[in-house]
Motif scaffolding. Structure first.
Motif, PDB file in Angstrom:
ATOM      1  N   GLU A  44      -0.192   7.514  -2.059  1.00 11.43           N
ATOM      2  CA  GLU A  44      -0.861   6.300  -2.528  1.00 11.43           C
ATOM      3  C   GLU A  44      -0.112   5.077  -2.028  1.00 11.43           C
ATOM      4  OE1 GLU A  44      -1.096   6.356  -6.774  1.00 11.43           O
ATOM      5  OE2 GLU A  44      -2.011   8.346  -6.859  1.00 11.43           O
ATOM      6  N   ASP A  45      -0.848   3.982  -1.817  1.00  8.27           N
ATOM      7  CA  ASP A  45      -0.204   2.713  -1.477  1.00  8.27           C
ATOM      8  C   ASP A  45       0.710   2.310  -2.636  1.00  8.27           C
ATOM      9  OD1 ASP A  45      -1.487   2.423   0.975  1.00  8.27           O
ATOM     10  OD2 ASP A  45      -3.220   1.427   0.068  1.00  8.27           O
ATOM     11  N   PHE A  46       1.899   1.859  -2.298  1.00  8.27           N
ATOM     12  CA  PHE A  46       2.831   1.445  -3.339  1.00  8.27           C
ATOM     13  C   PHE A  46       2.519   0.018  -3.749  1.00  8.27           C
ATOM     14  CE2 PHE A  46       7.061  -0.321  -4.631  1.00  8.27           C
ATOM     15  CZ  PHE A  46       7.117   0.344  -5.857  1.00  8.27           C
ATOM     16  N   GLU A  47       2.052  -0.139  -4.977  1.00  2.00           N
ATOM     17  CA  GLU A  47       1.724  -1.448  -5.529  1.00  2.00           C
ATOM     18  C   GLU A  47       2.412  -1.576  -6.884  1.00  2.00           C
ATOM     19  OE1 GLU A  47      -2.515  -1.372  -5.599  1.00  2.00           O
ATOM     20  OE2 GLU A  47      -2.716  -1.709  -3.436  1.00  2.00           O
ATOM     21  N   PRO A  48       3.579  -2.221  -6.919  1.00  2.00           N
ATOM     22  CA  PRO A  48       4.327  -2.331  -8.179  1.00  2.00           C
ATOM     23  C   PRO A  48       3.521  -3.037  -9.260  1.00  2.00           C
ATOM     24  CG  PRO A  48       5.641  -3.086  -6.313  1.00  2.00           C
ATOM     25  CD  PRO A  48       4.250  -2.921  -5.809  1.00  2.00           C
ATOM     26  N   ILE A  49       3.822  -2.714 -10.503  1.00  2.00           N
ATOM     27  CA  ILE A  49       3.114  -3.300 -11.643  1.00  2.00           C
ATOM     28  C   ILE A  49       3.385  -4.796 -11.734  1.00  2.00           C
ATOM     29  CG2 ILE A  49       2.958  -3.281 -14.176  1.00  2.00           C
ATOM     30  CD1 ILE A  49       3.818  -0.248 -13.963  1.00  2.00           C
ATOM     31  N   ASN A  50       4.630  -5.193 -11.438  1.00  2.00           N
ATOM     32  CA  ASN A  50       5.015  -6.603 -11.582  1.00  2.00           C
ATOM     33  C   ASN A  50       5.903  -7.033 -10.413  1.00  2.00           C
ATOM     34  OD1 ASN A  50       5.392  -9.158 -12.751  1.00  2.00           O
ATOM     35  ND2 ASN A  50       7.167  -8.465 -13.935  1.00  2.00           N
ATOM     36  N   PRO A  78       7.956  -9.102  -7.599  1.00  2.00           N
ATOM     37  CA  PRO A  78       8.745  -8.218  -6.738  1.00  2.00           C
ATOM     38  C   PRO A  78       9.650  -7.250  -7.497  1.00  2.00           C
ATOM     39  CG  PRO A  78       9.865 -10.320  -6.947  1.00  2.00           C
ATOM     40  CD  PRO A  78       8.599 -10.432  -7.758  1.00  2.00           C
ATOM     41  N   PHE A  79       9.438  -7.119  -8.828  1.00  2.00           N
ATOM     42  CA  PHE A  79      10.285  -6.237  -9.621  1.00  2.00           C
ATOM     43  C   PHE A  79       9.762  -4.810  -9.553  1.00  2.00           C
ATOM     44  CE2 PHE A  79      10.492 -10.494 -11.449  1.00  2.00           C
ATOM     45  CZ  PHE A  79      11.856 -10.720 -11.425  1.00  2.00           C
ATOM     46  N   VAL A  80      10.692  -3.869  -9.484  1.00  2.00           N
ATOM     47  CA  VAL A  80      10.349  -2.447  -9.500  1.00  2.00           C
ATOM     48  C   VAL A  80      11.226  -1.762 -10.535  1.00  2.00           C
ATOM     49  CG1 VAL A  80      10.407  -0.263  -8.216  1.00  2.00           C
ATOM     50  CG2 VAL A  80       9.607  -2.344  -7.080  1.00  2.00           C
ATOM     51  N   LEU A  91      13.257  -3.788   1.525  1.00  2.24           N
ATOM     52  CA  LEU A  91      11.945  -4.438   1.657  1.00  2.24           C
ATOM     53  C   LEU A  91      11.859  -5.745   0.871  1.00  2.24           C
ATOM     54  CD1 LEU A  91       9.442  -1.425   1.418  1.00  2.24           C
ATOM     55  CD2 LEU A  91      10.206  -2.618   3.480  1.00  2.24           C
ATOM     56  N   GLY A  92      12.859  -6.000   0.039  1.00  2.00           N
ATOM     57  CA  GLY A  92      12.875  -7.262  -0.707  1.00  2.00           C
ATOM     58  C   GLY A  92      12.534  -7.124  -2.176  1.00  2.00           C
ATOM     59  N   TYR A  93      12.311  -5.894  -2.637  1.00  2.00           N
ATOM     60  CA  TYR A  93      12.028  -5.696  -4.059  1.00  2.00           C
ATOM     61  C   TYR A  93      13.319  -5.804  -4.869  1.00  2.00           C
ATOM     62  CZ  TYR A  93       7.414  -3.892  -2.776  1.00  2.00           C
ATOM     63  OH  TYR A  93       6.144  -3.763  -2.291  1.00  2.00           O
ATOM     64  N   ARG A  94      13.165  -6.208  -6.120  1.00  5.39           N
ATOM     65  CA  ARG A  94      14.293  -6.248  -7.050  1.00  5.39           C
ATOM     66  C   ARG A  94      14.174  -5.030  -7.960  1.00  5.39           C
ATOM     67  NH1 ARG A  94      14.869 -12.078  -9.673  1.00  5.39           N
ATOM     68  NH2 ARG A  94      16.625 -10.974 -10.665  1.00  5.39           N
ATOM     69  N   VAL A  95      15.009  -4.047  -7.694  1.00  2.60           N
ATOM     70  CA  VAL A  95      14.884  -2.749  -8.350  1.00  2.60           C
ATOM     71  C   VAL A  95      15.802  -2.658  -9.564  1.00  2.60           C
ATOM     72  CG1 VAL A  95      15.012  -0.233  -8.040  1.00  2.60           C
ATOM     73  CG2 VAL A  95      14.388  -1.694  -6.091  1.00  2.60           C
ATOM     74  N   ARG A  96      15.222  -2.273 -10.699  1.00  2.00           N
ATOM     75  CA  ARG A  96      16.039  -1.872 -11.851  1.00  2.00           C
ATOM     76  C   ARG A  96      15.990  -0.350 -11.878  1.00  2.00           C
ATOM     77  NH1 ARG A  96      15.173  -4.277 -17.779  1.00  2.00           N
ATOM     78  NH2 ARG A  96      16.335  -6.007 -16.838  1.00  2.00           N
ATOM     79  N   GLN A 146       5.325   1.098 -19.665  1.00  2.00           N
ATOM     80  CA  GLN A 146       4.923   1.685 -18.375  1.00  2.00           C
ATOM     81  C   GLN A 146       5.731   1.024 -17.263  1.00  2.00           C
ATOM     82  OE1 GLN A 146       0.948   1.170 -16.484  1.00  2.00           O
ATOM     83  NE2 GLN A 146       0.875   3.402 -16.405  1.00  2.00           N
ATOM     84  N   PHE A 147       6.233   1.851 -16.348  1.00  2.66           N
ATOM     85  CA  PHE A 147       7.043   1.347 -15.246  1.00  2.66           C
ATOM     86  C   PHE A 147       6.563   1.985 -13.949  1.00  2.66           C
ATOM     87  CE2 PHE A 147       9.091   4.689 -17.654  1.00  2.66           C
ATOM     88  CZ  PHE A 147       9.428   5.641 -16.703  1.00  2.66           C
ATOM     89  N   ASP A 148       7.208   1.626 -12.845  1.00  2.24           N
ATOM     90  CA  ASP A 148       6.651   1.984 -11.541  1.00  2.24           C
ATOM     91  C   ASP A 148       6.889   3.434 -11.122  1.00  2.24           C
ATOM     92  OD1 ASP A 148       5.633  -0.690 -10.633  1.00  2.24           O
ATOM     93  OD2 ASP A 148       7.719  -1.219 -11.002  1.00  2.24           O
TER      94      ASP A 148
END
Length: 497
Positions: free
Chosen positions: A17-23, A25-27, A61-66, A238-240
């Motif tokens: 599936e295409d990766f489309e984060p919920i919020n 640039p946060f992941v 890619l520039g996402y801010r990952v928790r 719910q999270f990514d």
């Protein structure tokens, strides 16, 4: 870098599936961590490296990952079941220690081994024992929803009742009717209404070492409940991404989905990622099977199945040479091949950092060479965008390395690429090796200084035609896995491949 078009294989939908984060640039990413009752083995290294690479690439890619990875220090019973002894408590009794001493000891050794493998630390690393109030609150919520029941101080999740509204088994593909049919003859159903029900909270016997007060009496949390409590506390309802080994898909992750829906009326994660197993002669590696090799044994070579020691970066490279969803079979030959590949990559990294562009107007651009470099760069990124295919990405990085080596040896003039393409090639190689794949050179700075001194002595001996000394230095370095490179205009060294 090419336009981002990341696809992730979602175990829940069984497709990419295409990766489309919920919020954006946060992941938010939750990964099931170790149960700390023994030393980490090769099977633990695979999810750690897999999801470290996911974290690294998303960050690139520039996402801010928790990134949340838990420590299980209570509630994981023998056989991954609802009956039996706690794995950590059992170890504590054997070694005459407090359970928390066992948990601390093996948490520390796990961290030591993860650092050796050059994995980034998670953003948050919660422990199950530090979140007992949250787990009790979750049990109360599920009871209020009518999807759990209490018996003799234990609370069980009512799977049949849950299945009237939701679908138990949708992640793993298990069919509830078949699970029920298959469990009818099994012993140990005991106080459960149905054998497929699972414990949210277990009543503790007087001799049980790890227990807490609750509204239902003295007890301890169910293994599945812990992850629901910790993931929702730090990443929300719910999270990514939820990650873990394929062996956790059922029942652990299936139960997490059930608990998430029961409490929050939604699946806990949007994307479910599972790394496949490491096998030995086709059999899953694991503590319960007794066929595991600890990471320290791999690093020292001290195991009957090992022909030699393998460095942490060799292990990391070995794991990255297979796509995370494919099985990876252990053998000495495979590890030796990984050792050779890793050294080639790192020799290339050393060379790449030395190369500089030298403008020469006499040499015209070579369209074919430029096309090959750009193709390798694009393909390396495409491989990562295609469900983090590190195995393919490494192949394309090796294609870049061929060009880099040709420039270094003088077979290719740097100017045929032009400065922009040359810079792109150098930057891509370094970024992939160090930042995305997480590989690093294992020679310490003091060793590097010693090598420089020896090479200077080698050069002086060669100039003085003291060939006995030249041979002595060359052979001594070769014994240490270092090859001296005599080149037209310089003397250099490389790791022996």
């Amino acid at each position: 870098m090419m336009t981002h078009n990341l696809k992730i294989y979602n175990t829940l939908s069984r497709k990419k599936e295409d990766f489309e984060p919920i919020n954006p640039p946060f992941v938010g990413m939750y990964v099931c961590g170790p149960t700390v009752y023994g030393d980490a083995h090769l099977g633990h290294a695979r999810p750690a490296i897999t999801f470290d690479t996911v974290n690294r690439y998303l960050t690139h890619l520039g996402y801010r990952v928790r990134y949340v990875r838990n420590i299980t220090d209570v509630g994981h019973l023998q056989g991954d079941a609802d009956e039996g002894e706690d794995k950590i408590a059992k170890k504590a009794k054997l070694e005459q220690l407090e359970p928390m001493e066992v948990a601390q000891q093996y948490t520390d050794t796990y961290h030591r081994d993860m650092e050796a493998l050059n994995t980034w630390k998670p953003s948050i690393e919660p422990r199950a024992t530090g979140h007992i109030p949250e787990q009790i609150a979750l049990v109360e919520d599920i009871l209020k929803e009518g999807l759990a029941y209490e018996v003799n101080g234990s609370v069980y999740f009512d799977v049949l009742k849950y299945n009237e509204t939701y679908e138990y088994g949708k992640l793993s593909g298990r069919v509830l009717e078949e699970l029920i049919s298959g469990s009818r003859d099994l012993d140990g159903q005991g106080e459960k209404r149905n054998a497929v029900d699972f414990a949210l909270w277990k009543n503790a016997s007087p001799e049980h070492l790890m227990k807490w007060e609750s509204p239902w009496g003295t007890g301890f949390p169910g293994w599945h409940l812990e992850c629901t409590a910790m993931s929702s506390k730090y990443l929300g309802k719910q999270f990514d991404i939820h990650g873990g080994g394929m062996d956790l898909m059922f029942p652990h992750h299936e139960c997490e989905i059930a608990q998430g829906n029961a409490c929050n009326h939604q699946d806990p994660a949007k994307y479910w990622m599972h790394n496949n197993m490491i096998t030995i002669n086709g059999q899953k590696m694991g503590k319960s099977l007794g066929n595991f090799i600890t990471l320290q044994e791999l690093f020292t070579g001290d195991h009957k199945l090992l022909e030699q020691a393998y460095s942490p970066m060799t292990i990391r490279y070995f794991i990255l040479t297979a796509h995370y969803r494919s099985t990876l079979d252990f053998s000495n030959d495979a590890l030796k091949a990984a050792q050779k590949g890793y050294k080639k990559i790192i020799n290339g990294l050393r060379i790449t950092k030395k190369l500089e562009f030298a403008a020469d107007e006499k040499v015209s651009l070579d369209a074919e060479q430029i096309k090959q470099v750009q193709s390798s760069i694009n393909n390396a990124y495409r491989a990562m965008e295609d469900d983090f295919n590190t195995a393919q990405a490494i192949g394309h990085i090796f294609n870049l390395l061929k060009k880099i080596n040709s420039i270094y040896t003088g077979q290719l003039n740097v100017n045929v690429f032009g400065k922009d393409v040359f810079d792109q090639m150098i930057q891509t190689y370094v970024v992939f090796v160090e930042k995305i794949l997480g590989l690093k050179e294992e020679v310490a700075n003091n060793q590097q200084g010693l090598l420089d001194v020896l090479l200077k002595l080698y050069s002086e001996s060669k100039t003085a035609r003291n060939y006995d000394k030249v041979d002595e230095i060359r052979n001594g370095l070769k014994d240490l896995g270092i090859v001296v490179k005599d080149m037209k205009d310089k003397i250099d060294w490389a790791y022996e491949e």
